[in-house]
Design a protein around this motif. Structure first.
Motif, mmCIF file in Angstrom:
data_model
loop_
_atom_site.group_PDB
_atom_site.id
_atom_site.type_symbol
_atom_site.label_atom_id
_atom_site.label_comp_id
_atom_site.label_asym_id
_atom_site.label_seq_id
_atom_site.Cartn_x
_atom_site.Cartn_y
_atom_site.Cartn_z
ATOM 1 N N TRP A 1 -2.547 -1.536 -12.125
ATOM 2 C CA TRP A 1 -2.621 -1.565 -10.516
ATOM 3 C C TRP A 1 -1.318 -0.401 -9.908
ATOM 4 N N ILE A 2 -0.316 -0.618 -10.843
ATOM 5 C CA ILE A 2 0.733 -0.194 -10.186
ATOM 6 C C ILE A 2 0.580 1.599 -10.007
ATOM 7 N N ASN B 1 -3.400 -5.754 -13.670
ATOM 8 C CA ASN B 1 -1.091 -5.786 -13.877
ATOM 9 C C ASN B 1 -1.233 -5.010 -13.484
ATOM 10 N N ASN C 1 -2.056 7.846 -6.953
ATOM 11 C CA ASN C 1 -2.662 7.926 -6.013
ATOM 12 C C ASN C 1 -1.639 8.701 -5.287
ATOM 13 N N GLU C 2 -0.706 7.921 -4.524
ATOM 14 C CA GLU C 2 0.867 8.690 -3.989
ATOM 15 C C GLU C 2 1.347 9.509 -4.064
ATOM 16 N N SER D 1 0.573 -0.998 -0.167
ATOM 17 C CA SER D 1 -0.150 0.482 0.198
ATOM 18 C C SER D 1 0.973 1.129 0.125
ATOM 19 N N PRO D 2 1.356 1.520 -0.773
ATOM 20 C CA PRO D 2 1.951 2.804 -0.850
ATOM 21 C C PRO D 2 1.659 4.036 -0.609
ATOM 22 N N MET D 3 0.131 3.572 -0.387
ATOM 23 C CA MET D 3 -0.400 4.888 0.600
ATOM 24 C C MET D 3 -0.262 4.852 1.544
ATOM 25 N N GLN D 4 0.343 4.222 2.271
ATOM 26 C CA GLN D 4 0.606 4.129 3.114
ATOM 27 C C GLN D 4 1.606 4.046 3.910
ATOM 28 N N LEU E 1 -8.077 8.120 -1.636
ATOM 29 C CA LEU E 1 -6.407 8.364 -1.843
ATOM 30 C C LEU E 1 -5.896 7.572 -0.602
ATOM 31 N N ARG E 2 -6.775 7.155 0.125
ATOM 32 C CA ARG E 2 -6.093 6.628 1.581
ATOM 33 C C ARG E 2 -7.006 5.915 2.373
ATOM 34 N N ARG E 3 -7.131 5.061 3.092
ATOM 35 C CA ARG E 3 -7.453 4.807 3.888
ATOM 36 C C ARG E 3 -6.707 3.987 5.333
ATOM 37 N N ALA F 1 -1.062 3.409 -8.558
ATOM 38 C CA ALA F 1 -0.602 3.577 -6.860
ATOM 39 C C ALA F 1 0.240 4.020 -6.977
ATOM 40 N N TYR G 1 0.091 -9.212 -8.331
ATOM 41 C CA TYR G 1 0.230 -9.131 -9.260
ATOM 42 C C TYR G 1 1.751 -9.091 -9.132
ATOM 43 N N ARG H 1 3.249 -12.036 -8.456
ATOM 44 C CA ARG H 1 2.886 -12.878 -9.700
ATOM 45 C C ARG H 1 4.440 -12.641 -10.788
ATOM 46 N N VAL I 1 -7.932 -3.458 -3.200
ATOM 47 C CA VAL I 1 -7.654 -3.538 -3.936
ATOM 48 C C VAL I 1 -5.410 -3.841 -3.737
ATOM 49 N N GLU I 2 -5.170 -2.996 -2.413
ATOM 50 C CA GLU I 2 -4.146 -3.360 -1.757
ATOM 51 C C GLU I 2 -3.736 -5.131 -2.268
ATOM 52 N N ASP J 1 -13.812 2.370 -1.669
ATOM 53 C CA ASP J 1 -13.137 1.393 -2.147
ATOM 54 C C ASP J 1 -11.510 2.474 -3.410
ATOM 55 N N TYR J 2 -10.543 2.350 -3.437
ATOM 56 C CA TYR J 2 -10.297 2.357 -4.160
ATOM 57 C C TYR J 2 -10.251 2.367 -5.593
ATOM 58 N N TYR J 3 -9.896 4.027 -6.547
ATOM 59 C CA TYR J 3 -10.581 3.755 -7.383
ATOM 60 C C TYR J 3 -11.996 3.639 -8.074
ATOM 61 N N THR K 1 -3.253 -5.527 -5.523
ATOM 62 C CA THR K 1 -1.869 -4.682 -6.185
ATOM 63 C C THR K 1 -0.478 -5.908 -5.592
ATOM 64 N N LEU L 1 -0.977 12.143 -2.793
ATOM 65 C CA LEU L 1 -1.476 12.016 -1.027
ATOM 66 C C LEU L 1 0.156 13.434 -1.014
#
Lengths: 181, 213
Positions: free
Chosen positions: B74-75, B71, B81-82, A108-111, B7-9, B78, A150, A153, A143-144, B40-42, A147, B85
């Protein structure tokens, strides 16, 4: 006059806890300091004694001449990747006797939690040292978790390990095992 | 009702979560919500909140759009969003950035090639928070010269360099300013330059960069 340096350090340390802001950290510090010294000391000593097993990363208290907490699982062909230490018992109760790898959180980059913080490269090290036939990623559906799945993998693919994880959504499967026992 | 994304929980109390949200009308702000409402996000939500002692509390939350991701998207999401933030000031509406966020997530959900969307998002973000890059002038305000070389100083802007092996040719910088998007070397330059400026403005590295294996 400013607060003692140690008191400020305690408040700062508590401020790092999830869900705790500066004001709550201050309240916790006041509460903690009014507790009997022995009970605080015991809690901290217990936390200090615990380490993560270098193979499965369960919390355990290392013993002389014992390398891993999970020696009895050695040679098992299955590995379940779970999020928290508490998840292990749930799967054991269902009869699973294979190996585990505990993530201790989700990306969780946000955290501020990335692959380095979770030390995800250790999973590849474990798999290279003791290969398995099947890997199950038992993760929730958020979502976390997706991610994280992924990323794992990709990590396994880049390490050219001849295996691909089966991803299990524990929210919809109510924690069922990814394979029949 | 206000439009917002999460953006963050963070868990807050036993049954409450503390959310950092990005809203069309109020910019970034913190709100509390019960586990029952938990967004949730997104996803795009229409929401309302009421003021309470610590943070406003979400009272109504309706999902209006979902950007399903797969795939590498997602990254990328993220990372976006970061960035928000780390860069967004509190309670300052930024309508252009709000629009760009939605376009970017929409493109990711449609599985478009992410690099152009990331560069565009980074550019709009930096402009909106006051760190925009000039691609036509150097740090001294002089026009970029096509056959001179320049290096990006993350705080100051383009600096002319004498070393013919470092930095970028002025012609590249001007081509990017004109919107030339057919040359791969210009995309690599834009990625590196934007990264330099972003990193220079942050007190610690972005965690999502570590996701790129």
């Amino acid at each position: 006059m400013s607060s003692a340096r140690e008191y400020q350090a305690l408040v700062r340390a508590l401020d790092q806890l999830p869900g705790i802001g500066p004001q709550a950290a201050l309240r916790c510090a006041r509460w903690l300091l009014q507790q009997p010294q022995n009970s605080l000391l015991e809690a901290l000593q217990a936390a200090q004694r615990l380490q993560q097993c270098p193979r499965c990363r369960r919390y355990w208290q290392p013993q002389p001449q014992v390398e891993f907490c999970c020696n009895s699982d050695l040679g098992h062909a299955d590995l379940l990747v779970v999020v928290y230490d508490d998840d292990v018992e749930a799967y054991r109760q269902q009869g699973y006797r294979g190996r585990f790898f505990i993530l201790h959180g989700l990306l969780s980059p946000m955290q501020g939690i990335g692959p380095k913080q979770l030390r995800l490269s250790e999973l590849v090290t474990v798999l290279q040292r003791e290969p398995v036939a099947r890997i199950g990623l038992c993760l929730p559906s958020d979502v976390e978790a997706q991610t994280t799945a992924y990323y794992i993998r990709q990590l396994i693919q880049r390490a050219e390990l001849p295996i691909q994880p089966d991803v299990m959504d524990v929210d919809t499967t109510a924690g069922e095992l990814p394979w029949p026992i | 009702m206000k439009q917002l994304v999460v953006l963050r929980r963070q868990p807050w109390r036993e049954n409450d979560w503390l959310l950092d949200v990005f809203s069309a009308t109020t910019g970034r702000q913190s709100v509390v919500c019960s586990s029952r409402l938990m967004p949730d996000y997104y996803r795009l939500y229409a929401a309302d909140w009421r003021d309470e002692q610590d943070w406003p509390r979400l009272t109504v939350l309706q999902q209006t759009e979902h950007w399903p991701l797969l795939n590498e998207h997602w990254i990328c999401a993220a990372y976006v969003n970061e960035l928000l933030l780390r860069f967004l000031p509190d309670r300052e509406p930024l309508p252009l950035l709000w629009q760009q966020y939605q376009h970017t997530l929409h493109a990711f959900a449609e599985q478009h090639y992410p690099a152009p969307w990331l560069r565009l998002f980074e550019t709009v973000l930096l402009q909106q928070v006051g760190y925009g890059i000039s691609w036509q002038q150097d740090a001294l305000g002089l026009p970029i010269v096509p056959n001179a070389r320049y290096a990006m100083d993350g705080q100051q802007g383009w600096q002319r360099v004498q070393d013919q092996t470092s930095g970028y040719l002025g012609e590249w910088i001007l081509a990017w300013a004109k919107g030339n998007s057919r040359r791969p070397e210009l995309w690599r330059m834009a990625r590196d330059v934007l990264r330099t400026v972003i990193d220079a403005r942050l007190d610690r590295p972005l965690v999502s960069r570590d996701f790129l294996i």
